[in-house]
Scaffold this motif. Sequence first.
Motif, PDB file in Angstrom:
ATOM      1  N   PHE A  70       0.802  -1.235   0.000  1.00 30.54           N
ATOM      2  CA  PHE A  70       0.000   0.000   0.000  1.00 30.54           C
ATOM      3  C   PHE A  70       0.829   1.276   0.000  1.00 30.54           C
ATOM      4  CE2 PHE A  70      -2.520  -3.386   1.889  1.00 30.54           C
ATOM      5  CZ  PHE A  70      -3.686  -3.309   1.138  1.00 30.54           C
ATOM      6  N   GLY A  71       2.110   1.174   0.197  1.00 35.21           N
ATOM      7  CA  GLY A  71       2.983   2.338   0.097  1.00 35.21           C
ATOM      8  C   GLY A  71       3.106   3.156   1.365  1.00 35.21           C
ATOM      9  N   SER A  72       1.998   3.362   2.069  1.00 35.36           N
ATOM     10  CA  SER A  72       2.007   4.191   3.267  1.00 35.36           C
ATOM     11  C   SER A  72       0.751   3.915   4.088  1.00 35.36           C
ATOM     12  CB  SER A  72       2.052   5.682   2.897  1.00 35.36           C
ATOM     13  OG  SER A  72       0.859   6.052   2.208  1.00 35.36           O
ATOM     14  N   LYS A  73       0.742   4.457   5.292  1.00 34.57           N
ATOM     15  CA  LYS A  73      -0.438   4.339   6.143  1.00 34.57           C
ATOM     16  C   LYS A  73      -1.630   5.030   5.489  1.00 34.57           C
ATOM     17  CE  LYS A  73      -2.045   5.715  10.774  1.00 34.57           C
ATOM     18  NZ  LYS A  73      -1.659   6.413  12.026  1.00 34.57           N
ATOM     19  N   GLU A  74      -1.373   6.177   4.864  1.00 36.48           N
ATOM     20  CA  GLU A  74      -2.435   6.906   4.175  1.00 36.48           C
ATOM     21  C   GLU A  74      -2.962   6.112   2.984  1.00 36.48           C
ATOM     22  OE1 GLU A  74       0.461   8.103   5.070  1.00 36.48           O
ATOM     23  OE2 GLU A  74      -0.066   9.609   6.594  1.00 36.48           O
ATOM     24  N   GLY A  75      -2.036   5.484   2.242  1.00 32.22           N
ATOM     25  CA  GLY A  75      -2.428   4.666   1.098  1.00 32.22           C
ATOM     26  C   GLY A  75      -3.281   3.485   1.513  1.00 32.22           C
ATOM     27  N   LEU A  76      -2.966   2.913   2.662  1.00 29.46           N
ATOM     28  CA  LEU A  76      -3.757   1.794   3.189  1.00 29.46           C
ATOM     29  C   LEU A  76      -5.171   2.254   3.527  1.00 29.46           C
ATOM     30  CD1 LEU A  76      -4.172  -1.037   4.324  1.00 29.46           C
ATOM     31  CD2 LEU A  76      -2.986  -0.321   6.416  1.00 29.46           C
ATOM     32  N   LEU A  77      -5.292   3.414   4.158  1.00 24.73           N
ATOM     33  CA  LEU A  77      -6.615   3.937   4.509  1.00 24.73           C
ATOM     34  C   LEU A  77      -7.463   4.161   3.257  1.00 24.73           C
ATOM     35  CD1 LEU A  77      -8.643   5.151   6.547  1.00 24.73           C
ATOM     36  CD2 LEU A  77      -7.543   7.360   6.121  1.00 24.73           C
ATOM     37  N   LEU A  78      -6.895   4.786   2.249  1.00 25.70           N
ATOM     38  CA  LEU A  78      -7.654   5.067   1.030  1.00 25.70           C
ATOM     39  C   LEU A  78      -8.024   3.781   0.303  1.00 25.70           C
ATOM     40  CD1 LEU A  78      -5.760   8.212  -0.287  1.00 25.70           C
ATOM     41  CD2 LEU A  78      -7.928   8.107   0.943  1.00 25.70           C
TER      42      LEU A  78
END
Length: 208
Positions: free
Chosen positions: A59-67
């Motif tokens: 997912f690349g990042s925590k933000e990417g996982l959320l989206l």
Amino acid sequence: MKRTRGAKDVKSAMTAEERRLSIINTTTQFVAQHGFWGLRLREIAVAEDMTEAGLLYHFGSKEGLLLAVLDYRDKTDRAALYGRLNVPLPAGGEAIGDEDDFPVGLRDLTIATTERNATQPEIVRLYTVLEGEALSQNHPAYEYFRNREQWVMREYTRAARNDGAADPVRAARQTLAAMDGLQMRWLYDPDSIDLASEWKLLVDRILR
């Protein structure tokens, strides 16, 4: 003696897409409980029997996982809702466009929505928590929820127009506000509130 495969063995045998979906489902549970700001990648990684680096690989990042969680939930729920209404899903599973056929009234649309939501309180909680957090412009889902509000309003306005509402935009806005309020009460006391039944009574008052 044949060894029984444990959870770790099963996860290690997953395809990349299966693993991605498993992470999304696990993250959904954590976000519904703690919100985005309380989310810890380490806790998700432990639950998935993997490292944080392995988690970020997908997912690349925590933000990417959320989206990714929000995008998956929106498309999954929309497909289920449209199937319940017997309405063709737009190409790609996206929200309806201005030219898409959507022969559903606001009453039928909202009743189908609350009937589905009544079966998945965790998902309703997920959106309720995140929508509150995302009022802040520095939240990673701020733009996502602004865009989501636009397409939901477009969908509900179309439905209100199908019902012959004198002011479809106002009917759509009031309906969404009432649904949000009722669902919040339901999340606090799910054993005492029949979400679908209460909504059927309320929507008739709104549309009358």
